[in-house]
Structure formats: C-alpha cells, structure tokens
Design a protein around this motif. Structure first.
Motif, PDB file in Angstrom:
ATOM      1  N   UNK A  97       0.813  -1.208   0.000  1.00  0.00           N
ATOM      2  CA  UNK A  97       0.000   0.000   0.000  1.00  0.00           C
ATOM      3  C   UNK A  97       0.851   1.265   0.000  1.00  0.00           C
ATOM      4  N   UNK A  98       2.075   1.191   0.520  1.00  0.00           N
ATOM      5  CA  UNK A  98       2.877   2.401   0.727  1.00  0.00           C
ATOM      6  C   UNK A  98       3.944   2.627  -0.338  1.00  0.00           C
ATOM      7  N   UNK A  99       4.146   1.702  -1.253  1.00  0.00           N
ATOM      8  CA  UNK A  99       5.198   1.890  -2.253  1.00  0.00           C
ATOM      9  C   UNK A  99       4.848   3.038  -3.196  1.00  0.00           C
ATOM     10  N   UNK A 100       5.868   3.755  -3.635  1.00  0.00           N
ATOM     11  CA  UNK A 100       5.712   4.750  -4.684  1.00  0.00           C
ATOM     12  C   UNK A 100       7.086   5.084  -5.235  1.00  0.00           C
ATOM     13  N   UNK A 101       7.115   5.848  -6.297  1.00  0.00           N
ATOM     14  CA  UNK A 101       8.385   6.200  -6.909  1.00  0.00           C
ATOM     15  C   UNK A 101       8.649   5.402  -8.169  1.00  0.00           C
ATOM     16  N   UNK A 102       9.841   5.578  -8.728  1.00  0.00           N
ATOM     17  CA  UNK A 102      10.183   4.968 -10.012  1.00  0.00           C
ATOM     18  C   UNK A 102      10.132   3.448  -9.979  1.00  0.00           C
ATOM     19  N   UNK A 103      10.490   2.850  -8.838  1.00  0.00           N
ATOM     20  CA  UNK A 103      10.540   1.388  -8.743  1.00  0.00           C
ATOM     21  C   UNK A 103       9.351   0.823  -7.986  1.00  0.00           C
ATOM     22  N   UNK A 104       8.255   1.573  -7.929  1.00  0.00           N
ATOM     23  CA  UNK A 104       7.105   1.159  -7.131  1.00  0.00           C
ATOM     24  C   UNK A 104       6.561  -0.202  -7.558  1.00  0.00           C
ATOM     25  N   UNK A 105       6.525  -0.469  -8.870  1.00  0.00           N
ATOM     26  CA  UNK A 105       5.959  -1.732  -9.350  1.00  0.00           C
ATOM     27  C   UNK A 105       6.772  -2.927  -8.850  1.00  0.00           C
ATOM     28  N   UNK A 106       8.097  -2.775  -8.846  1.00  0.00           N
ATOM     29  CA  UNK A 106       8.955  -3.864  -8.371  1.00  0.00           C
ATOM     30  C   UNK A 106       8.724  -4.119  -6.890  1.00  0.00           C
ATOM     31  N   UNK A 107       8.743  -3.027  -6.102  1.00  0.00           N
ATOM     32  CA  UNK A 107       8.532  -3.174  -4.661  1.00  0.00           C
ATOM     33  C   UNK A 107       7.159  -3.764  -4.375  1.00  0.00           C
ATOM     34  N   UNK A 108       6.150  -3.356  -5.133  1.00  0.00           N
ATOM     35  CA  UNK A 108       4.791  -3.870  -4.895  1.00  0.00           C
ATOM     36  C   UNK A 108       4.724  -5.369  -5.177  1.00  0.00           C
ATOM     37  N   UNK A 109       5.316  -5.803  -6.290  1.00  0.00           N
ATOM     38  CA  UNK A 109       5.307  -7.234  -6.597  1.00  0.00           C
ATOM     39  C   UNK A 109       6.043  -8.030  -5.523  1.00  0.00           C
ATOM     40  N   UNK A 110       7.153  -7.472  -5.046  1.00  0.00           N
ATOM     41  CA  UNK A 110       7.904  -8.143  -3.972  1.00  0.00           C
ATOM     42  C   UNK A 110       7.051  -8.267  -2.720  1.00  0.00           C
ATOM     43  N   UNK A 111       6.359  -7.172  -2.366  1.00  0.00           N
ATOM     44  CA  UNK A 111       5.501  -7.189  -1.179  1.00  0.00           C
ATOM     45  C   UNK A 111       4.346  -8.166  -1.351  1.00  0.00           C
ATOM     46  N   UNK A 112       3.727  -8.172  -2.542  1.00  0.00           N
ATOM     47  CA  UNK A 112       2.595  -9.065  -2.782  1.00  0.00           C
ATOM     48  C   UNK A 112       3.037 -10.535  -2.788  1.00  0.00           C
ATOM     49  N   UNK A 113       4.255 -10.793  -3.260  1.00  0.00           N
ATOM     50  CA  UNK A 113       4.782 -12.158  -3.198  1.00  0.00           C
ATOM     51  C   UNK A 113       4.861 -12.627  -1.751  1.00  0.00           C
TER      52      UNK A 113
END
Length: 531
Positions: A213-229
């Motif tokens: 929910x808190x990721x943002x920025x240029x690499x937000x998609x990567x961090x989100x996928x990592x968190x969802x994994x």
C-alpha cells in the motif's frame, strides 16, 4: 556536509542496484577531494566503499574499508557512522567464518553488534541514523537473532516515515520485516512449532500488505510485486492456500521478468509448494520442490537449503516414501540442534547488551558526578582529576600546562540587587563565555560559587595570557551583566601543577586587589595586562 550525506545515500542505492563500480569511483573521488588522501574523507563516503565491497562479495575488502571508515567516523564524532562501520565489519566477519572456520569468532561479532546498537541509538542525522539501524539489523539477521532484528527495522521504518527526504524507502523496511517473519516461520517449521510459525506468517502478511500500500516512486511496481509475493507466501499455510498459490505464481513470473534471480526467489518455493498441496495439488507441489532443489545455487543460505529439502521430504513422505521419512527424522534432529545454538547465541547477545547498558549507565553517572549542575561545565572534582591525570602521564615532566584561576568581580551585587535567579543566569553566561575562548584538549571548570579555573594544554605564558585576555573581554561583553572577571595565570610542567595553582591564585588576587577586570601572569611582580 548535508549535501555530501545526501549524495552518499544516492550512491548507496546505486551500489546495491547493479552500479557498484560507478558508485565506488564517485565515492573515492569525493573522499580524495578533501586533501588528496582517501582516508581523510567523510565517513558517509567511506560507507559507500564498504557497501560496494559487500555487493562485490569481497568480505576482506569490506572489513578493511570498515576499519578506515571507523576512524573517519570517530574523527567526525558521528555515532551513527561508527555504528555502520562496526556492524558491517561484524557480519562480514561472519561471512569469512563460513568459508574459513579459523575466522569464525561469534564473540567479537556480538561485541561489535552490541556496541553498534548502542551507538546507533544516539544518532540524530537521518541518513546515518537509518543506515546504522539497518546495518545492525543485518548483523543480527545473519546470526538468526530474529528477536533483535525486528526493532531495528521498525525504527528504520519510523525514521523514514518521519523524514520527507527518505519516505521513498519506507516500504523497503516493511518488506524486510515481512521477509524476516517468513524466515522465522520457516525455521520454526523445521522444529515442528507449527502454531508459532503460523503466528509469524500472520505478521509477515500484515507487513507485506502494508508495504504494498505504501510503495511509490520509479521502482514502485517492483517493490509492490515483492511485497505481494511475501503476502501470498504468508497466506499459504493459513486461510487462503488456493489464492496464495495463484498469487505466488503470478508475482514470481513478473519478478523474474524484471531480472530477479532464482536465488532471490528461493525463499518463496516452500510456501508455494505448501499452498499447492493444501489446495489439492500434491503432485504439482512435489514438482515445484524437485525443481527448487535442482536449482539451488551453490551459495544459497542454509535455511533456504534446509527448508527446500525438508518440504520436498514432507511431500514425499506423504506419498509413502520410507527414505523420505528417514531423511526427515535426521534433518529434524539437526534443525533442533541449530535452534538450540540460536537460542544460546541470543542469550549471549542479550547478556552482552545488558552489560553494555550497565557500562553506559556507569559512564553517565561518572560524567554526571564530574559536571556542575548549574552551568553544565566540569566541576572541581573533574578539575582535580584532570590535574592528577596530567601529572602522572609519561610525558608529565616535559609537557607545559597553563593554569588559569578565575574569580568573578561584582557577583555579590547581582545576587543582592537582582536575586539569585539572575545570579544563576549570570554564572551560566560566564561559563559559556569562558569555555568559548578555549580549544580542544583544554578544560574550563567551575570550582564553586563564582570561582572558575582552566587548564590549557601546551601553552607558554604569552599564549595563556592571550586566552585569559579574550576571556576577560568575553565576560565584559555579556549583555545585561555587570560582572567582570579577574584571572591569574601560571605555567608549569604537568607534574608541577599543584604549585602552579598556588602561583595562579596569588596572581589572581594581585589583579583583584588592583580593581579586578584584568589578567596577571605569575610572578607577582609582573605588571597587570590590559584586556
């Protein structure tokens, strides 16, 4: 320095995202920009060198860089960067011990980590504070001391949340916390503590969902996928194994497309297999673990290796394999021994932590006993101890020390006409004015009442008199304070300081009898010096 620290923070990110060589080149350029000597550069840039060596899997180089960084951090008085150096050195020593048992010294590693944790708690500068907490966390993580890791990552997250300049990193700390609890759960499964393991996967899910929910920025998609994994892995053994299996597969596919290696995703495989088995696909689960065991990299950490083989053995045993049952029995006995070793290390770490706390409390009490509570400067006890230490030093016979005895003029009139609160304020202002005229290694103390004294290192009569004259002028310039000071000066070898105190006292009373507000240097027949 603030801009240098910001740049170091950016270089630290580059060093860990495939640009280690470029980050190292820029850091060493910045380090040499001070005076050409790399060692004399700022500690924050030395930390970039440490992190680059770690990223390059060079523990010897990382330890050497950490030693140089520690000297720079001590020179700057930065407790946070000192903590980074100590903690990084500690867990790199652990890495050396993995390949060379002669290098394995968990005692020295723990001492460095406990000292680093204490130093980190005193740091206010945001970048150094966050990095010091994370460095300590990684050290404890390498030792599997999960209980000591979580507070460090939690604090790093809270610091990032409070600092607008670091908000972009805050989801990373939540992801670290999610991974921590997943690995904690894996180890608990190894020793059949299922209820405790599921409690930790629940914590992992909470942190992972918050991170997504808190990721943002240029690499937000990567961090989100990592968190969802990680969130999906956390559901595998609890309330949603079917959905967890689907999500683990889709997140893994996206992360692999972004360049994540099998080693980076290996922790998720046992959870994926559990999700498949619990959702009615035991054959698919066994295939996943067979592939995971085949693809284990040579440098995979022991917990990933153990949980991979154990999960595979559990699945095979469920299908009636006697060999798998024997493997499980043997593996579980080893896991229990490793868990006991972990608890022993945790006990040692907590004991060292308690000892460090007691040491710091003792030091604080000792410092408090030598500080004047009104002015905050050293008191007579500190002054007497400084004289004793100087007089017993190996070079006491050859080292010159100036003694200044300082008496406040017209102080009684302040108390009588303005009250004791005004008198206290005047003493604090006078203490500040006197201290401001001295340098490193010098000591200004309040002896009691309105009397002060100073010890000046390596000063002859002329240099000491110059300091004393500046003190007289500084007190004279205090706003709305009619007080002045009379200062007597004497110089002697460090071993003869008691006699110098008597001579400075005699000189001070000479100037006092002449009206005060001035300086006299012993011998008493010398003339008063205008200030």
């Amino acid at each position: 320095m603030r801009e240098m620290t910001r740049e170091a923070a950016r270089l630290l990110e580059r060093a860990q995202t495939g640009e280690a060589a470029a980050a190292l080149a820029r850091a060493e350029e910045a380090l040499r920009s001070v005076n050409g000597d790399l060692a004399d550069g700022p500690a924050c840039m030395h930390f970039v060198r440490v992190v680059v060596r770690i990223a390059q899997a060079d523990p010897h180089g990382a330890i050497a860089a950490a030693d140089v960084m520690l000297l720079a951090a001590e020179r700057e008085g930065s407790s946070g960067w000192q903590a980074c150096a100590l903690a990084s050195r500690a867990w790199q020593r652990l890495r050396l011990g993995e390949v060379d048992p002669a290098q394995y010294d968990v005692g020295s590693v723990l001492r460095d980590l406990v000292a680093a944790e204490s130093l980190a708690s005193d740091e206010d500068e945001p970048v150094a504070a966050v990095n010091s907490r994370v460095a300590v966390a990684i050290g404890y993580y390498e030792l599997r001391l999960y209980e000591l890791v979580e507070p460090q990552f939690r604090t790093a997250y809270e610091m990032a949340l409070a600092d607008d300049e670091q908000n972009g990193n805050r989801a990373m700390w939540l992801i670290n916390l999610a991974e921590l609890h997943l690995r904690w759960a894996l180890e608990l499964y190894q020793i059949s503590q299922v209820d405790d393991a599921e409690a930790h996967t629940a914590e992992a899910e909470r942190y992972a969902v918050q991170a997504a929910e808190e990721v943002f920025g240029d690499d937000a998609a990567v961090w989100r996928d990592n968190a969802l994994l990680y969130a999906a892995c956390a559901r595998a053994d609890r309330h949603d194994p079917g959905g967890a299996a689907v999500d683990i597969e889709s997140c893994t596919r996206r992360l692999e497309a972004r360049g994540f290696t099998p080693a980076a995703l290996a922790t998720s495989k046992p959870f994926y297999a559990v999700a498949l088995r619990r959702s009615g696909h035991p054959e698919a689960a066994l295939e996943v673990m067979a592939a995971a065991a085949r693809d284990l990299p040579p440098d995979a950490d022991w917990l990933v290796v153990a949980s991979t083989h154990r999960t595979r053995a559990v699945l095979m045993a469920a299908q009636g394999s006697r060999d798998a049952e024997a493997t499980l029995a043997y593996g579980d006995s080893l896991a229990a021994a490793l868990w006991r070793q972990r608890l022993s290390t945790l006990h040692a770490a907590r004991s060292l932590h308690d000892l460090e706390t007691l040491r710091l409390q003792h030091e604080q009490m000792a410092r408090a006993a030598e500080l004047d509570p009104l002015t905050g400067i050293p008191n007579r006890r500190a002054f007497d101890r400084a004289m004793e230490l100087a007089g017993t030093a190996p070079d006491a016979a050859h080292r010159r020390v100036a003694v200044l005895l300082i008496d406040t003029d017209k102080f009684k009139a302040i108390n009588d006409t303005r009250g004791h609160a005004a008198g206290d304020a005047a003493l604090r202002a006078i203490a500040d004015a006197l201290t401001a005229q001295t340098g490193p290694g010098d000591l200004v103390a309040r002896l009691g009442g309105d009397e002060f004294a100073a010890l000046l290192e390596d000063r002859d009569e002329a240099a000491a008199a110059d300091v004393a004259r500046r003190m007289v002028r500084a007190v004279r310039d205090i706003p709305d304070c009619p007080a002045t000071v009379s200062i007597g000066v004497a110089v002697a070898s460090a071993e003869a300081l008691p006699a110098a105190v008597d001579r400075a006292d005699e000189a001070m009373y000479q100037i006092k009898r002449g009206g005060g507000d001035g300086v006299r240097v012993y011998p008493p027949e010398s003339t008063a010096l205008a200030a």
